[in-house]
Write a protein that holds these residues in place. Structure first.
Motif, short mmCIF file in Angstrom:
data_model
loop_
_atom_site.label_atom_id
_atom_site.label_comp_id
_atom_site.label_asym_id
_atom_site.label_seq_id
_atom_site.Cartn_x
_atom_site.Cartn_y
_atom_site.Cartn_z
N GLU A 155 -8.31 -26.58 -107.01
CA GLU A 155 -7.31 -27.25 -107.88
C GLU A 155 -7.62 -28.55 -107.92
O GLU A 155 -7.74 -29.47 -108.90
N ASP A 184 -8.61 -31.73 -110.34
CA ASP A 184 -7.94 -33.04 -110.40
C ASP A 184 -8.72 -34.09 -110.06
O ASP A 184 -9.01 -35.17 -111.16
N LEU A 218 -0.67 -33.05 -103.90
CA LEU A 218 -0.17 -33.79 -104.92
C LEU A 218 -1.37 -34.30 -105.76
O LEU A 218 -2.16 -34.86 -105.23
N ALA A 219 -1.17 -34.01 -107.23
CA ALA A 219 -2.17 -34.65 -107.92
C ALA A 219 -2.15 -36.12 -108.03
O ALA A 219 -0.96 -36.73 -108.20
N ARG A 220 -3.24 -36.73 -108.14
CA ARG A 220 -3.20 -38.41 -108.29
C ARG A 220 -2.69 -38.79 -109.47
O ARG A 220 -3.40 -38.04 -110.44
N MET A 221 -1.98 -39.74 -109.45
CA MET A 221 -1.56 -40.30 -110.99
C MET A 221 -2.31 -41.33 -111.49
O MET A 221 -2.62 -41.75 -112.38
N ASP A 224 -3.43 -44.40 -106.13
CA ASP A 224 -2.22 -43.47 -105.64
C ASP A 224 -2.37 -42.67 -104.38
O ASP A 224 -3.36 -41.82 -104.50
N ASP A 246 0.04 -41.44 -102.34
CA ASP A 246 1.22 -40.45 -101.80
C ASP A 246 0.49 -39.29 -101.67
O ASP A 246 -0.32 -38.64 -102.35
N LEU A 278 4.82 -35.00 -96.03
CA LEU A 278 4.93 -35.92 -97.12
C LEU A 278 4.49 -37.31 -96.69
O LEU A 278 5.18 -37.71 -95.61
N VAL A 293 5.01 -41.20 -98.59
CA VAL A 293 5.27 -42.00 -99.79
C VAL A 293 5.00 -43.43 -99.50
O VAL A 293 5.50 -43.84 -98.41
N HIS A 296 4.23 -34.86 -111.15
CA HIS A 296 4.18 -36.15 -112.10
C HIS A 296 5.56 -36.31 -112.61
O HIS A 296 6.01 -37.43 -113.07
N ARG A 337 8.33 -41.03 -107.48
CA ARG A 337 8.14 -40.58 -106.10
C ARG A 337 8.92 -41.44 -104.93
O ARG A 337 9.05 -40.94 -103.90
#
Lengths: 225, 177
Positions: free
Chosen positions: A24, A28, A108-111, A115, A117, A167, A169, B13, B17
């Protein structure tokens, strides 16, 4: 208590998840890739807080992770600590250092490229080098009275495997906070039949073959091109 | 199925966050408080710390071993003022052994109404046994031999020499009358 078979089952399931996630993430990361290297250093702040409740255990734990690419992070963790048993029937103390080595996969997919996180799963191998001092015991019999004695101290090592989820952040530029929950599975259980340390820093209660635990980290990231 | 995959893929998304972090922080603090309240400096001891020898009163009937129900049995410790009084018509007894010595002496009165008794001396090795950090240590025993007078007792047989916390093993001693 988990059997070795179920441990292997969990590991196998997690590996499948990692590979599935990898496929996946490749899709991405084809669109958004990080443009920097990152090394992140963290300290577990949950243990000093826990010590306010549980006075006979101490632990200091740190974490270092490096971005390897394809949303994978190499992780090294280490620390030290100890515990004290101070009761009329059993009295001893132990101390140990520990290291954990493993890999973390961000789900978590990068925005955007910067990014960092992450919502991750991972695996670890952990080892602790333990020094247990002489123990003084008292066996009290309601009819015949009390027998006391001393059990000689011992140097031990503990080996365990972990499944993790966590997690991270980025709250400020380079400053992260986050947690890791862990399922830990002691590999060399037979070593701990005779007076296991009440608490092994990095692992948990020495008597338990399976431990669930968490850490809350504050981390700082260094980035370069 | 495809829509589920799309939802999973784009779910992160959809979240702010920082909000996610604070939600996670709250969860973490709650977990921390829960763990701290569940954990204690020492767990409670939930297993017996004294082990007992299990003895069985029997007799031979047509080449088979049968129960002998003792009318009003009492076991007196010779080296202590303690007396174990059992109910009427009992054939099975749980008896403590002295962890400070290698033998324990009892007087066995099968029927306290007539006062006749036998002396039973149990000889054993003691083994220090770690139970848990919650319960500490105790002693397990290995029976070596048993001596007794023969006023009422015919003989004594050791069936299981290991006296430990496992109650699912065979009884340790048969006392023949």
């Amino acid at each position: 208590m988990l059997t070795q078979r179920s441990m292997y089952k969990y590991f196998f399931s997690l590996l499948l998840l990692l590979f599935a996630g990898k496929a996946e993430a490749q899709a991405d990361s084809g669109s958004i890739k990080p443009n920097l290297h990152q090394l992140r250093l963290g300290v577990d702040v949950s243990r000093p807080i826990m010590s306010l409740w549980i006075h006979n255990r101490q632990e200091l734990s740190t974490s270092l992770d490096y971005y390897l690419g394809r949303e994978l992070y190499g992780v090294v963790e280490g620390g030290f600590g100890g515990s004290q048993m101070d009761y009329p029937d059993l009295k001893y103390q132990s101390s140990n250092s520990f290291f954990r080595l493993g890999i973390e996969k961000s789900m978590l997919a990068r925005m955007f490229p910067g990014d960092w996180d992450m919502l991750s799963v991972g695996v670890r191998y952990g080892v602790a080098f333990i020094k247990r001092d002489d123990a003084i015991y008292a066996v009290t019999d309601p009819i015949w009275g009390t027998a006391t004695g001393r059990v000689q101290g011992k140097n031990l090592s503990a080996h365990w495997a972990e499944l993790t989820a966590g997690l991270r952040v980025e709250l400020l530029q380079g400053l992260f906070a986050g947690y890791t929950v862990r399922g830990k599975f002691l590999v060399n259980q037979s070593t701990f039949h005779e007076l296991p340390p009440a608490y092994i820093a990095g692992y948990g209660q020495g008597e338990k073959n399976t431990v669930f635990d968490f850490n809350f980290y504050v981390l700082y990231a260094i980035r370069w091109k | 199925m495809k829509s589920l995959k799309t939802l999973i893929k784009f779910f992160p998304h959809c979240l702010n966050r920082t909000r996610l972090f604070f939600a996670a922080l709250l969860l973490c603090v709650a977990t921390c408080a829960l763990l701290a309240s569940c954990e204690s400096e020492r767990n409670p001891c939930l297993q017996p710390t004294v082990v007992y020898l299990r003895a069985h009163a029997v007799k031979w009937v047509d080449s088979t071993v049968k129960d002998t129900l003792l009318p009003q049995p009492r076991w007196f410790l010779v080296d202590s003022p303690v007396v174990f009084v059992f109910g009427k018509q009992t054939a099975q007894f749980s008896l403590p052994l002295n962890p400070l010595a290698d033998s324990t002496r009892y007087f066995l009165q099968p029927d306290s109404a007539n006062g006749l008794s036998d002396t039973v001396i149990l000889f054993y090795d003691r083994k220090l046994q770690f139970l848990s950090n919650a319960c500490g240590y105790t002693y397990f025993f290995t029976l070596n031999r048993i001596q007794s007078s023969r006023l009422l007792i015919d003989s004594i047989r050791i069936l299981n020499k290991d006296v430990n916390s496992d109650v699912n093993t065979a009884e340790h001693v048969q006392i023949f009358f």
